[in-house]
Design a protein around this motif. Structure first.
Motif, mmCIF file in Angstrom:
data_model
loop_
_atom_site.group_PDB
_atom_site.id
_atom_site.type_symbol
_atom_site.label_atom_id
_atom_site.label_comp_id
_atom_site.label_asym_id
_atom_site.label_seq_id
_atom_site.Cartn_x
_atom_site.Cartn_y
_atom_site.Cartn_z
ATOM 1 N N HIS A 102 41.755 34.330 37.353
ATOM 2 C CA HIS A 102 42.344 35.304 38.291
ATOM 3 C C HIS A 102 42.680 34.585 39.589
ATOM 4 C CE1 HIS A 102 43.371 38.880 40.346
ATOM 5 N NE2 HIS A 102 42.748 39.716 39.528
ATOM 6 N N PRO A 103 43.877 34.014 39.707
ATOM 7 C CA PRO A 103 44.250 33.245 40.911
ATOM 8 C C PRO A 103 44.152 34.044 42.198
ATOM 9 C CG PRO A 103 45.817 32.859 39.125
ATOM 10 C CD PRO A 103 44.949 33.989 38.684
ATOM 11 N N GLY A 104 44.364 35.368 42.147
ATOM 12 C CA GLY A 104 44.325 36.172 43.351
ATOM 13 C C GLY A 104 42.968 36.221 44.018
ATOM 14 N N PHE A 105 41.940 35.771 43.332
ATOM 15 C CA PHE A 105 40.605 35.766 43.907
ATOM 16 C C PHE A 105 40.336 34.472 44.687
ATOM 17 C CE2 PHE A 105 38.549 38.891 40.651
ATOM 18 C CZ PHE A 105 39.451 39.850 41.060
ATOM 19 N N PHE A 106 41.394 33.707 44.968
ATOM 20 C CA PHE A 106 41.275 32.474 45.744
ATOM 21 C C PHE A 106 42.293 32.472 46.879
ATOM 22 C CE2 PHE A 106 38.793 31.017 42.254
ATOM 23 C CZ PHE A 106 38.010 29.984 42.742
ATOM 24 N N VAL A 107 41.882 31.899 48.012
ATOM 25 C CA VAL A 107 42.766 31.737 49.161
ATOM 26 C C VAL A 107 42.507 30.353 49.745
ATOM 27 C CG1 VAL A 107 43.319 32.500 51.503
ATOM 28 C CG2 VAL A 107 42.918 34.184 49.713
ATOM 29 N N ARG A 108 43.565 29.676 50.157
ATOM 30 C CA ARG A 108 43.436 28.372 50.805
ATOM 31 C C ARG A 108 43.844 28.500 52.275
ATOM 32 N NH1 ARG A 108 48.663 26.395 47.340
ATOM 33 N NH2 ARG A 108 50.235 27.401 48.615
ATOM 34 N N ILE A 109 43.042 27.962 53.149
ATOM 35 C CA ILE A 109 43.420 27.835 54.556
ATOM 36 C C ILE A 109 44.000 26.459 54.728
ATOM 37 C CG2 ILE A 109 42.618 27.924 56.942
ATOM 38 C CD1 ILE A 109 40.288 29.610 56.062
ATOM 39 N N VAL A 110 45.279 26.370 55.094
ATOM 40 C CA VAL A 110 45.972 25.087 55.169
ATOM 41 C C VAL A 110 46.260 24.706 56.621
ATOM 42 C CG1 VAL A 110 47.028 25.435 52.897
ATOM 43 C CG2 VAL A 110 48.261 26.142 54.950
ATOM 44 N N GLY A 111 46.358 23.397 56.843
ATOM 45 C CA GLY A 111 46.683 22.910 58.177
ATOM 46 C C GLY A 111 45.503 22.856 59.122
ATOM 47 N N PHE A 124 47.948 26.520 42.576
ATOM 48 C CA PHE A 124 48.065 27.437 41.446
ATOM 49 C C PHE A 124 48.846 28.676 41.861
ATOM 50 C CE2 PHE A 124 46.036 27.232 37.282
ATOM 51 C CZ PHE A 124 46.441 28.443 36.729
ATOM 52 N N THR A 125 49.793 29.093 41.046
ATOM 53 C CA THR A 125 50.582 30.287 41.339
ATOM 54 C C THR A 125 49.677 31.511 41.440
ATOM 55 O OG1 THR A 125 52.485 29.388 40.162
ATOM 56 C CG2 THR A 125 52.456 31.769 40.534
ATOM 57 N N GLY A 126 49.810 32.248 42.544
ATOM 58 C CA GLY A 126 48.998 33.440 42.740
ATOM 59 C C GLY A 126 47.861 33.249 43.717
ATOM 60 N N VAL A 127 47.522 31.993 44.038
ATOM 61 C CA VAL A 127 46.482 31.727 45.040
ATOM 62 C C VAL A 127 47.035 32.048 46.423
ATOM 63 C CG1 VAL A 127 45.096 29.916 46.141
ATOM 64 C CG2 VAL A 127 45.277 30.005 43.655
ATOM 65 N N GLY A 128 46.281 32.792 47.231
ATOM 66 C CA GLY A 128 46.741 33.186 48.558
ATOM 67 C C GLY A 128 46.698 32.037 49.549
ATOM 68 N N GLU A 129 47.330 32.230 50.702
ATOM 69 C CA GLU A 129 47.382 31.173 51.710
ATOM 70 C C GLU A 129 47.275 31.758 53.111
ATOM 71 O OE1 GLU A 129 50.837 28.341 53.407
ATOM 72 O OE2 GLU A 129 50.249 27.866 51.339
ATOM 73 N N VAL A 130 46.486 31.101 53.936
ATOM 74 C CA VAL A 130 46.410 31.384 55.373
ATOM 75 C C VAL A 130 46.729 30.076 56.085
ATOM 76 C CG1 VAL A 130 44.891 31.982 57.291
ATOM 77 C CG2 VAL A 130 44.718 33.236 55.137
ATOM 78 N N SER A 131 47.715 30.100 56.979
ATOM 79 C CA SER A 131 48.160 28.880 57.644
ATOM 80 C C SER A 131 47.596 28.786 59.056
ATOM 81 C CB SER A 131 49.684 28.824 57.701
ATOM 82 O OG SER A 131 50.114 27.684 58.419
ATOM 83 N N MET A 132 47.250 27.573 59.440
ATOM 84 C CA MET A 132 46.805 27.300 60.805
ATOM 85 C C MET A 132 47.986 27.055 61.743
ATOM 86 S SD MET A 132 43.520 27.564 60.774
ATOM 87 C CE MET A 132 43.146 26.901 62.392
ATOM 88 N N GLY A 133 49.198 27.279 61.264
ATOM 89 C CA GLY A 133 50.366 27.114 62.112
ATOM 90 C C GLY A 133 51.310 26.052 61.580
ATOM 91 N N THR A 134 52.511 26.002 62.162
ATOM 92 C CA THR A 134 53.554 25.090 61.697
ATOM 93 C C THR A 134 53.088 23.647 61.652
ATOM 94 O OG1 THR A 134 55.247 26.559 62.607
ATOM 95 C CG2 THR A 134 55.907 24.294 62.102
ATOM 96 N N ASN A 135 52.398 23.210 62.690
ATOM 97 C CA ASN A 135 51.919 21.831 62.760
ATOM 98 C C ASN A 135 50.400 21.725 62.634
ATOM 99 O OD1 ASN A 135 54.563 20.743 63.275
ATOM 100 N ND2 ASN A 135 54.384 21.591 65.344
ATOM 101 N N GLY A 136 49.783 22.809 62.153
ATOM 102 C CA GLY A 136 48.339 22.809 62.003
ATOM 103 C C GLY A 136 47.629 23.037 63.318
ATOM 104 N N ALA A 137 46.342 23.317 63.240
ATOM 105 C CA ALA A 137 45.545 23.541 64.451
ATOM 106 C C ALA A 137 44.074 23.424 64.093
ATOM 107 C CB ALA A 137 45.836 24.919 65.052
ATOM 108 N N ALA A 138 43.265 23.197 65.122
ATOM 109 C CA ALA A 138 41.819 23.152 64.918
ATOM 110 C C ALA A 138 41.267 24.572 64.869
ATOM 111 C CB ALA A 138 41.157 22.364 66.044
ATOM 112 N N LEU A 139 40.171 24.753 64.184
ATOM 113 C CA LEU A 139 39.511 26.053 64.137
ATOM 114 C C LEU A 139 38.842 26.317 65.483
ATOM 115 C CD1 LEU A 139 37.897 25.477 60.648
ATOM 116 C CD2 LEU A 139 39.536 27.304 61.123
ATOM 117 N N ASP A 140 39.176 27.459 66.125
ATOM 118 C CA ASP A 140 38.515 27.778 67.389
ATOM 119 C C ASP A 140 37.739 29.088 67.316
ATOM 120 O OD1 ASP A 140 40.586 29.561 67.360
ATOM 121 O OD2 ASP A 140 41.693 28.602 68.990
#
Length: 428
Positions: free
Chosen positions: A417-426, A277-293
């Protein structure tokens, strides 16, 4: 907002200032207000009442021009319930949004006998076998009238609502807090906040800056969700509880697919899910993804929501069981369980297998998401009319000696309100 409304509000401010001047003057002289001052004060007060009414009408007109179904304030403004109230412009009817704890079946007008899910299960089996004896006498004739010669079964509205409530109870999206809006027609237009309004300090007689429009119209068009169940005729004849099993399996299938659609969207017809959805924030785990540490990325997501003026409490994170387990297994340098930050401890975590672990992130094709947000901002409009059709002749049913049950549910969704959502990707 139009200049007319701005001018009315400025005029209102002038009256308030004049009233305050009268009070200040009397207090500075250490005396009560005079009769003349009191009369002048009452004149300004009456003007305020008139201006408040004019401003309210002007704002209603602005919403009408946008074609929005708008929230209506007041405990007695419409149907009972705790959720937000909307006006459907097409029908003029008040629509009360339902919180996850509320049921469609409890907030609808009833006519005729009360049903329960056991009645639905018995009715499905009876529609096939012709044996209506397990049903209570007061509802037997009502349900029998719903069966036609072509094998279709017209489900009473109250039974439809019971099955939809069963699906909602099993859906992670609704457990997280999504609002249900009962649709009274095939389309519904509601307001969406596209940008936060801007406030500015201004001098006396100065013009208040006119900000960009902050509300947009989100039109919901009911999308068709189909579910097909097959049962052998021998089982239908012998298993007295098969109707209940079919009802529950249909509700479970609907819940899973609603979760997937609201989270990730559908392509036929195209409807966007929360992740894109347009306006939803994003946090990336990196170019090729990564595990949560550690909890760095989850805290980055919370920061983005707070920076969008979103809530910091009552947030919910929806994730695949793999990600949930990974967060629970985090350890510190001594091998002890890693204590999450207080802000993340307040986030409720829900798991769903509808969040895939096969997403592409750079060179990885085993990535996943964590979707965090304020879920009451998710609005799912559902047509309360549920269609169940029964056939022993459709497809290969006749040759395979089966009975097929087809369920049609119609729904659509949007974010207020899309800004109240964030996706962690990868997330690997």
């Amino acid at each position: 907002m139009t200049v007319d409304v701005i001018a009315l509000r400025q005029e209102r401010g002038d009256h308030l200032a004049a009233m305050q001047t009268i009070i200040d003057k009397a207090e500075a002289a250490h005396r009560d207000v005079t009769a003349a001052e009191l009369a002048e004060y009452d004149t300004h007060k009456a003007a305020l009442v008139s201006l408040d009414n004019r401003i309210a009408r002007a704002e209603d007109f602005e919403r009408e021009k946008l074609g929005l179904a708008r929230p209506v304030d007041g405990p007695d403004a419409g149907p009972r319930g705790k959720g937000p109230l909307f006006i459907d412009r097409a029908s003029g009817r008040a629509l009360r949004g339902l919180l996850p704890s509320e049921k469609l079946a409890d907030h609808a007008e009833r006519a005729g006998p009360r049903f329960d899910l056991a009645d639905f299960g018995h009715a499905l089996r009876a529609a096939v076998t012709g044996d209506w004896s397990p049903l209570r006498p007061e509802i037997r004739d009502t349900l029998r009238e719903g069966v036609n010669t072509g094998g279709g079964f017209l489900v009473p509205d109250e039974l439809s609502r019971l099955v939809i409530d069963l699906a909602r109870a099993q859906s992670v999206v609704f457990q997280a807090g999504a609002i249900t809006i009962p649709m009274t027609s095939d389309t519904l237009t509601i307001a969406r906040l596209t940008a936060d309004p801007v406030a500015a300090w201004v001098g006396e007689n100065a013009t208040i800056p006119d900000a960009e429009p902050t509300f947009g119209a989100g039109t919901l068009v009911a999308r068709k969700l189909g579910i097909l169940c097959k049962a052998s005729n021998e089982v239908l004849d012998d298993a007295v509880n098969l109707g209940d099993i079919i009802v529950n399996s249909m509700a479970s299938a609907a819940a899973l697919e609603l979760d997937r659609a609201v989270l990730y969207g559908i392509t036929q017809p195209d409807s966007t899910g929360i992740r894109d959805f347009t306006g939803v924030g994003e946090v990336s785990m990196g170019t090729n993804g990564a595990a949560l540490d550690d909890f760095s990325e989850p805290m980055d997501a919370l920061q983005k929501i707070a920076a969008a003026n979103g809530p910091v409490d009552n947030l919910v994170a929806v994730m695949h069981p793999r990600s949930w387990a990974a967060l629970g297994k985090l350890e510190d340098s001594t091998g002890q369980p890693l204590r999450p930050p207080a802000a993340w401890e307040r986030v409720r975590q829900l798991v769903s297998t509808q969040v895939p672990v096969t997403l592409t992130q750079g060179s990885s094709n085993v990535a996943s998401d964590i979707i965090i947000g304020s879920w009451p901002e998710v609005m799912v409009a559902i047509r309360s009319a549920l269609r169940i059709e029964i056939s022993r002749e459709a497809g290969a049913a006749f040759s395979d000696d089966q009975t097929w049950f087809r369920c049609i549910l119609r729904a659509h969704w949007t974010l207020a309100h899309p800004g109240f959502f964030v996706r962690i990707v990868g997330v690997l």
